[in-house]
Design a protein around this motif. Structure first.
Motif, PDB file in Angstrom:
ATOM      1  N   HIS A 127       0.839  -1.203   0.000  1.00 45.75           N
ATOM      2  CA  HIS A 127       0.000   0.000   0.000  1.00 45.75           C
ATOM      3  C   HIS A 127       0.871   1.249   0.000  1.00 45.75           C
ATOM      4  O   HIS A 127       2.095   1.184   0.150  1.00 45.75           O
ATOM      5  CB  HIS A 127      -0.899   0.027   1.243  1.00 45.75           C
ATOM      6  CG  HIS A 127      -0.152   0.195   2.531  1.00 45.75           C
ATOM      7  ND1 HIS A 127       0.473  -0.848   3.180  1.00 45.75           N
ATOM      8  CD2 HIS A 127       0.092   1.295   3.311  1.00 45.75           C
ATOM      9  CE1 HIS A 127       1.057  -0.408   4.284  1.00 45.75           C
ATOM     10  NE2 HIS A 127       0.850   0.885   4.385  1.00 45.75           N
ATOM     11  N   GLN A 128       0.219   2.375  -0.162  1.00 51.37           N
ATOM     12  CA  GLN A 128       0.871   3.659   0.034  1.00 51.37           C
ATOM     13  C   GLN A 128      -0.061   4.528   0.867  1.00 51.37           C
ATOM     14  O   GLN A 128      -1.246   4.248   1.006  1.00 51.37           O
ATOM     15  CB  GLN A 128       1.195   4.336  -1.295  1.00 51.37           C
ATOM     16  CG  GLN A 128      -0.003   4.756  -2.113  1.00 51.37           C
ATOM     17  CD  GLN A 128       0.400   5.447  -3.406  1.00 51.37           C
ATOM     18  OE1 GLN A 128       1.519   5.288  -3.887  1.00 51.37           O
ATOM     19  NE2 GLN A 128      -0.492   6.229  -3.968  1.00 51.37           N
ATOM     20  N   MET A 129       0.496   5.580   1.450  1.00 51.19           N
ATOM     21  CA  MET A 129      -0.298   6.470   2.296  1.00 51.19           C
ATOM     22  C   MET A 129       0.332   7.846   2.294  1.00 51.19           C
ATOM     23  O   MET A 129       1.555   7.987   2.276  1.00 51.19           O
ATOM     24  CB  MET A 129      -0.399   5.925   3.718  1.00 51.19           C
ATOM     25  CG  MET A 129       0.908   5.492   4.329  1.00 51.19           C
ATOM     26  SD  MET A 129       0.690   4.511   5.826  1.00 51.19           S
ATOM     27  CE  MET A 129       2.398   4.032   6.153  1.00 51.19           C
ATOM     28  N   ALA A 130      -0.507   8.853   2.286  1.00 51.94           N
ATOM     29  CA  ALA A 130      -0.029  10.230   2.260  1.00 51.94           C
ATOM     30  C   ALA A 130       0.321  10.693   3.663  1.00 51.94           C
ATOM     31  O   ALA A 130      -0.291  10.266   4.648  1.00 51.94           O
ATOM     32  CB  ALA A 130      -1.112  11.141   1.681  1.00 51.94           C
ATOM     33  N   ASN A 131       1.314  11.574   3.757  1.00 56.50           N
ATOM     34  CA  ASN A 131       1.590  12.245   5.016  1.00 56.50           C
ATOM     35  C   ASN A 131       0.698  13.483   5.120  1.00 56.50           C
ATOM     36  O   ASN A 131       0.370  14.106   4.105  1.00 56.50           O
ATOM     37  CB  ASN A 131       3.071  12.644   5.121  1.00 56.50           C
ATOM     38  CG  ASN A 131       3.905  11.541   5.750  1.00 56.50           C
ATOM     39  OD1 ASN A 131       3.497  10.947   6.746  1.00 56.50           O
ATOM     40  ND2 ASN A 131       5.072  11.259   5.178  1.00 56.50           N
ATOM     41  N   VAL A 132       0.302  13.804   6.332  1.00 62.35           N
ATOM     42  CA  VAL A 132      -0.611  14.913   6.586  1.00 62.35           C
ATOM     43  C   VAL A 132       0.028  15.854   7.608  1.00 62.35           C
ATOM     44  O   VAL A 132       0.597  15.397   8.606  1.00 62.35           O
ATOM     45  CB  VAL A 132      -1.960  14.408   7.137  1.00 62.35           C
ATOM     46  CG1 VAL A 132      -2.931  15.563   7.350  1.00 62.35           C
ATOM     47  CG2 VAL A 132      -2.561  13.372   6.200  1.00 62.35           C
ATOM     48  N   LEU A 133      -0.056  17.145   7.353  1.00 68.30           N
ATOM     49  CA  LEU A 133       0.429  18.136   8.302  1.00 68.30           C
ATOM     50  C   LEU A 133      -0.659  18.356   9.353  1.00 68.30           C
ATOM     51  O   LEU A 133      -1.761  18.798   9.040  1.00 68.30           O
ATOM     52  CB  LEU A 133       0.738  19.449   7.589  1.00 68.30           C
ATOM     53  CG  LEU A 133       1.117  20.650   8.477  1.00 68.30           C
ATOM     54  CD1 LEU A 133       2.321  20.332   9.355  1.00 68.30           C
ATOM     55  CD2 LEU A 133       1.379  21.883   7.622  1.00 68.30           C
ATOM     56  N   VAL A 134      -0.348  17.995  10.588  1.00 65.54           N
ATOM     57  CA  VAL A 134      -1.314  18.137  11.679  1.00 65.54           C
ATOM     58  C   VAL A 134      -0.729  18.985  12.797  1.00 65.54           C
ATOM     59  O   VAL A 134       0.489  19.006  13.022  1.00 65.54           O
ATOM     60  CB  VAL A 134      -1.744  16.767  12.248  1.00 65.54           C
ATOM     61  CG1 VAL A 134      -2.609  16.006  11.272  1.00 65.54           C
ATOM     62  CG2 VAL A 134      -0.534  15.925  12.638  1.00 65.54           C
ATOM     63  N   VAL A 135      -1.604  19.703  13.493  1.00 63.91           N
ATOM     64  CA  VAL A 135      -1.200  20.512  14.648  1.00 63.91           C
ATOM     65  C   VAL A 135      -2.104  20.143  15.822  1.00 63.91           C
ATOM     66  O   VAL A 135      -3.205  19.617  15.642  1.00 63.91           O
ATOM     67  CB  VAL A 135      -1.312  22.029  14.358  1.00 63.91           C
ATOM     68  CG1 VAL A 135      -0.389  22.420  13.223  1.00 63.91           C
ATOM     69  CG2 VAL A 135      -2.750  22.416  14.034  1.00 63.91           C
ATOM     70  N   MET A 199       1.796  15.293  21.158  1.00 64.92           N
ATOM     71  CA  MET A 199       0.969  16.308  20.510  1.00 64.92           C
ATOM     72  C   MET A 199      -0.370  16.427  21.225  1.00 64.92           C
ATOM     73  O   MET A 199      -0.865  17.525  21.492  1.00 64.92           O
ATOM     74  CB  MET A 199       0.734  15.959  19.039  1.00 64.92           C
ATOM     75  CG  MET A 199       1.893  16.276  18.136  1.00 64.92           C
ATOM     76  SD  MET A 199       1.392  16.207  16.403  1.00 64.92           S
ATOM     77  CE  MET A 199       0.280  17.581  16.315  1.00 64.92           C
ATOM     78  N   LEU A 200      -0.949  15.294  21.558  1.00 67.24           N
ATOM     79  CA  LEU A 200      -2.233  15.300  22.261  1.00 67.24           C
ATOM     80  C   LEU A 200      -2.104  15.932  23.634  1.00 67.24           C
ATOM     81  O   LEU A 200      -3.047  16.550  24.146  1.00 67.24           O
ATOM     82  CB  LEU A 200      -2.765  13.862  22.396  1.00 67.24           C
ATOM     83  CG  LEU A 200      -3.141  13.164  21.079  1.00 67.24           C
ATOM     84  CD1 LEU A 200      -3.482  11.700  21.337  1.00 67.24           C
ATOM     85  CD2 LEU A 200      -4.304  13.874  20.407  1.00 67.24           C
ATOM     86  N   GLY A 201      -0.920  15.786  24.230  1.00 65.44           N
ATOM     87  CA  GLY A 201      -0.679  16.361  25.551  1.00 65.44           C
ATOM     88  C   GLY A 201      -0.216  17.810  25.516  1.00 65.44           C
ATOM     89  O   GLY A 201       0.043  18.402  26.563  1.00 65.44           O
ATOM     90  N   ILE A 214      -3.570   9.324  11.938  1.00 66.46           N
ATOM     91  CA  ILE A 214      -4.179  10.531  12.510  1.00 66.46           C
ATOM     92  C   ILE A 214      -5.631  10.763  12.116  1.00 66.46           C
ATOM     93  O   ILE A 214      -6.294  11.636  12.675  1.00 66.46           O
ATOM     94  CB  ILE A 214      -3.345  11.792  12.159  1.00 66.46           C
ATOM     95  CG1 ILE A 214      -3.149  11.925  10.630  1.00 66.46           C
ATOM     96  CG2 ILE A 214      -1.983  11.741  12.842  1.00 66.46           C
ATOM     97  CD1 ILE A 214      -4.262  12.600   9.882  1.00 66.46           C
ATOM     98  N   VAL A 215      -6.142   9.995  11.165  1.00 69.40           N
ATOM     99  CA  VAL A 215      -7.461  10.309  10.623  1.00 69.40           C
ATOM    100  C   VAL A 215      -8.557  10.281  11.682  1.00 69.40           C
ATOM    101  O   VAL A 215      -9.419  11.179  11.736  1.00 69.40           O
ATOM    102  CB  VAL A 215      -7.811   9.370   9.441  1.00 69.40           C
ATOM    103  CG1 VAL A 215      -7.890   7.909   9.878  1.00 69.40           C
ATOM    104  CG2 VAL A 215      -9.103   9.814   8.782  1.00 69.40           C
ATOM    105  N   GLN A 216      -8.557   9.293  12.568  1.00 71.04           N
ATOM    106  CA  GLN A 216      -9.598   9.224  13.593  1.00 71.04           C
ATOM    107  C   GLN A 216      -9.423  10.317  14.645  1.00 71.04           C
ATOM    108  O   GLN A 216     -10.411  10.846  15.187  1.00 71.04           O
ATOM    109  CB  GLN A 216      -9.591   7.844  14.254  1.00 71.04           C
ATOM    110  CG  GLN A 216      -9.961   6.709  13.310  1.00 71.04           C
ATOM    111  CD  GLN A 216     -11.304   6.925  12.610  1.00 71.04           C
ATOM    112  OE1 GLN A 216     -12.252   7.449  13.200  1.00 71.04           O
ATOM    113  NE2 GLN A 216     -11.383   6.523  11.344  1.00 71.04           N
ATOM    114  N   ALA A 220     -12.155  13.169  15.457  1.00 66.90           N
ATOM    115  CA  ALA A 220     -12.616  13.324  16.835  1.00 66.90           C
ATOM    116  C   ALA A 220     -12.324  14.709  17.401  1.00 66.90           C
ATOM    117  O   ALA A 220     -12.708  15.019  18.528  1.00 66.90           O
ATOM    118  CB  ALA A 220     -11.983  12.261  17.722  1.00 66.90           C
ATOM    119  N   GLY A 221     -11.633  15.548  16.606  1.00 67.94           N
ATOM    120  CA  GLY A 221     -11.327  16.898  17.059  1.00 67.94           C
ATOM    121  C   GLY A 221     -10.150  16.987  18.009  1.00 67.94           C
ATOM    122  O   GLY A 221      -9.943  18.025  18.646  1.00 67.94           O
TER     123      GLY A 221
END
Length: 328
Positions: A127-135, A199-201, A214-216, A220-221
């Motif tokens: 498979h392949q998967m994209a990287n996502v910029l998350v904050v 990051m969550l902390g 990170i999608v879920q 979930a905000g």
């Protein structure tokens, strides 16, 4: 990341509507006569680990022998990968490798007596998967423009996480800094899960991470996705722009992952396992479960994998040299 090998991947994305026919004589009549071992050179709980274990479980059913999974993380996947390079080429050990371990590591983690480009043979890209910029939700950034504006006004104040030096998450961030003329501090972790926890902390503000990881959390905000580093939006995050739509032109960072085996393994066994793994990937139920998590199923032949790997190695060599990443 330039994607000169993208066309090769796209050619395999049809998942071989007609899987190659392999006669029973393609491998020994007694193969496999005992359990197989699958080495995952990443920590448990990550995106590659979960996908590989799911494949291993279904593969074991098809082969009539269990597939025993072992995690051997460290040095951006180099420790587990190098261990397989010194195992017998008897057809009973599969290594789960990625763009970073197979095409990037030789340039930044040189190991005497080991080179994935010559020590392994390709089986299939799963498979392949994209990287996502998350904050993090605690940050004030709601789009890429706001992030760039702040980073330019405060050079070196922001930090970004990654799963380790030279990991594709790290490379994606370095590409972003180069493309936007910004400066940030790299904080490498021992795996993506640990980085996400911080990051969550609220202990680290941002990172690039694989979409399935990170999608879920985004839905979930708990994390905020600013852009997908792919040529098109993800159907799982339809409201998140591509990096180009967000104002950073010609920016993609898509990671492929797949199985390889020790060089010298009987080609008949390699092709048998490739065919069986691709049959697992082609199963509609399995495919839907994985695609719903953000994995783009491929299922390449060994020959297609070889072409993709060769092109990616050349590109990653140029990229790591341009960025200046190397671990001695």
């Amino acid at each position: 990341m330039k994607t000169r090998y993208a066309a090769l991947l796209l050619g395999a994305l049809t998942l071989a509507a007609a899987l190659p026919c392999v006669s029973q004589a393609a491998a020994s009549d007694t193969y496999p006569s005992r359990p197989l071992t699958m080495i995952i050179p990443f920590p448990p709980g990550g995106t590659a680990d979960g996908f590989a274990r799911a494949v291993g479980q279904e593969l074991g059913k098809r082969l009539g022998q269990p597939v025993v999974v072992e995690n051997k993380p460290g040095a951006n996947g180099n420790i587990g990968s190098a261990s397989v390079a010194h195992m017998p080429a008897d057809g009973y050990t599969l290594l789960y490798g990625s763009l970073s371990t197979l095409a990037v590591n030789p340039y930044i983690y040189p190991v005497k007596g080991y080179d994935p480009r010559t020590d392994f043979v390709p089986v299939t890209i799963t498979h392949q998967m994209a990287n996502v910029l998350v904050v993090g939700e605690q940050t004030p950034f709601h789009n890429v423009a706001e992030l760039i504006k702040y980073a330019k006004a405060h050079p070196g104040k922001l930090s970004f996480a990654s799963a380790g030096i030279g990991n594709t998450m790290h490379l994606a961030a370095e590409q972003f800094l180069a493309a936007t003329g910004t400066k940030m501090v790299h904080v490498p972790y021992k795996g993506g899960a640990a980085a996400i926890n911080d990051m969550l902390g609220g202990r680290i503000p941002l990172m690039f991470d694989n979409l399935p990881a990170i999608v879920q959390l985004v839905k979930a905000g708990k994390l905020r996705a600013l852009a997908v580093a792919d040529s098109k939006r993800s159907p799982l995050l339809p409201n998140v722009p591509t990096m180009e739509e967000a104002g950073v032109p010609h920016f993609t960072n898509v990671v492929w992952v797949g199985f390889v085996m020790r060089k010298g393994t009987d080609p008949k066994i390699v092709h048998k396992l490739s065919t069986e793994i691709r049959a697992v990937l082609a199963n509609p139920k399995f495919r839907k479960i994985q695609e719903d998590q953000g994995y783009q199923i491929i299922g390449s032949t060994p020959e297609q994998f070889a072409q993709t790997w060769k092109a990616a190695s050349k590109e990653m060599g140029e990229l790591t040299k341009r960025i200046g990443i190397r671990v001695n």
